[in-house]
Design an enzyme around this catalytic site. Structure first.
Site, mmCIF file in Angstrom:
data_model
loop_
_atom_site.group_PDB
_atom_site.id
_atom_site.type_symbol
_atom_site.label_atom_id
_atom_site.label_comp_id
_atom_site.label_asym_id
_atom_site.label_seq_id
_atom_site.Cartn_x
_atom_site.Cartn_y
_atom_site.Cartn_z
ATOM 1 N N SER A 143 -0.534 -9.387 2.689
ATOM 2 C CA SER A 143 -0.533 -8.048 2.098
ATOM 3 C C SER A 143 0.095 -8.131 0.719
ATOM 4 C CB SER A 143 0.277 -7.093 2.975
ATOM 5 O OG SER A 143 0.489 -5.850 2.336
ATOM 6 N N TYR A 156 7.884 -4.559 7.169
ATOM 7 C CA TYR A 156 6.499 -4.998 7.013
ATOM 8 C C TYR A 156 6.400 -5.987 5.852
ATOM 9 C CZ TYR A 156 1.399 -4.702 6.546
ATOM 10 O OH TYR A 156 0.061 -4.998 6.476
#
Length: 270
Positions: A143, A156
């Site tokens: 990501s 995250y």
């Protein structure tokens, strides 16, 4: 049927895609199959996973990536049904949704790390024996949160940064075995993982990419990715490998940078 966004031929290739029941994983499975690959669709969602497998003419594997045996069984299925493995797309992932304050949930934390990080580790370990036999590719879904600070979800960001670090470290090691490993690092894409915040992102002017835009990047990486590269995917600009700033790093007495493209300790007796 040509692949959207890139003329890549997957005829005769065998691919395993985790988290392939929906979103980016399903999109990658469809694109690989459209290019001629035989695809193992792996997911915990049996109903949707089987539907995608049927759609692409592949086979479904129930796979909780937190359990290393599930990844091993999915790879074994690829070898048994299609004769081997050429591509492993380790895509399974979930949102975190909590921080380190009063909302911290240790059980949820272990689940998130188990899927987003352990799932990549176990997937690489399971796929390597087959990939080494004929040379192959591993692509992990990381990501942009792994390349830059993510104040809205630091946990995250932590597990995605770990995936980036893993891929960078494995790159030169696996290249020696004829296996190329890369990461794809998307910004916000229109998947279930951002369902709760999509409207807020759009209201703030943040572009939300389509799944096809992200899948295009996977195709580019499978075509052009070099060992250990981590490709960013952002709206309005072509995907490319992220150029990491050089840290100070260790240097010899003469000032030359020390390169650790292999394990200098491996093979030495204690």
């Amino acid at each position: 049927m040509p692949a959207r966004g890139g003329a890549v031929e997957f005829s005769g290739k065998v691919a395993l895609v985790t988290g392939a029941a929906n979103g980016i994983g399903a999109g990658v499975a469809r694109r690989l199959a459209a290019g001629g690959a035989s695809v193992v669709v792996a997911d915990v969602d049996d109903e949707r996973g089987r539907a995608v497998a049927d759609e692409v003419g592949g086979v479904f594997a129930h796979c909780d990536v937190r359990d290393p045996r599930h990844s091993e069984e999915a790879v074994a299925l690829a070898a048994a049904r299609f004769g081997g493995l050429d591509i492993a797309v380790l895509n399974a992932g979930i949102a975190t949704g909590f921080g380190l304050g009063d909302d911290f949930d240790p059980e949820r934390y272990r689940a998130v790390m188990g899927i987003n990080l352990d799932g990549v580790v176990y997937g690489v370990h399971a796929a390597l024996p087959e990939l080494r036999k004929r040379g192959g590719r591993i692509v992990a879904t990381a990501s942009m949160a792994g390349l830059m600070a993510m104040p809205m979800d630091p946990l995250y960001g932590a597990n995605k940064a770990a995936v980036v670090g893993l891929v960078r470290g494995l790159g030169p090691v696996l290249a020696a075995d004829g296996v190329t490993v890369n990461a794809v690092c998307p910004s916000f894409a229109d998947t279930a993982i951002i369902a709760d915040v999509k409207s807020a992102l759009e209201s703030a002017g943040m572009p939300v990419m389509s799944v096809d835009d992200v899948v295009d990047a996977f195709v580019s990486v499978l075509r052009d990715g070099k060992a250990g590269e981590c490709w960013f995917v952002q709206a309005g600009r072509p995907s490319a490998p992220f150029t990491f700033p050089n840290p100070p790093g260790p240097r010899t007495a003469t000032g030359d940078r020390v390169r650790l493209d292999h394990d200098p300790i491996a093979g030495k007796e204690s």
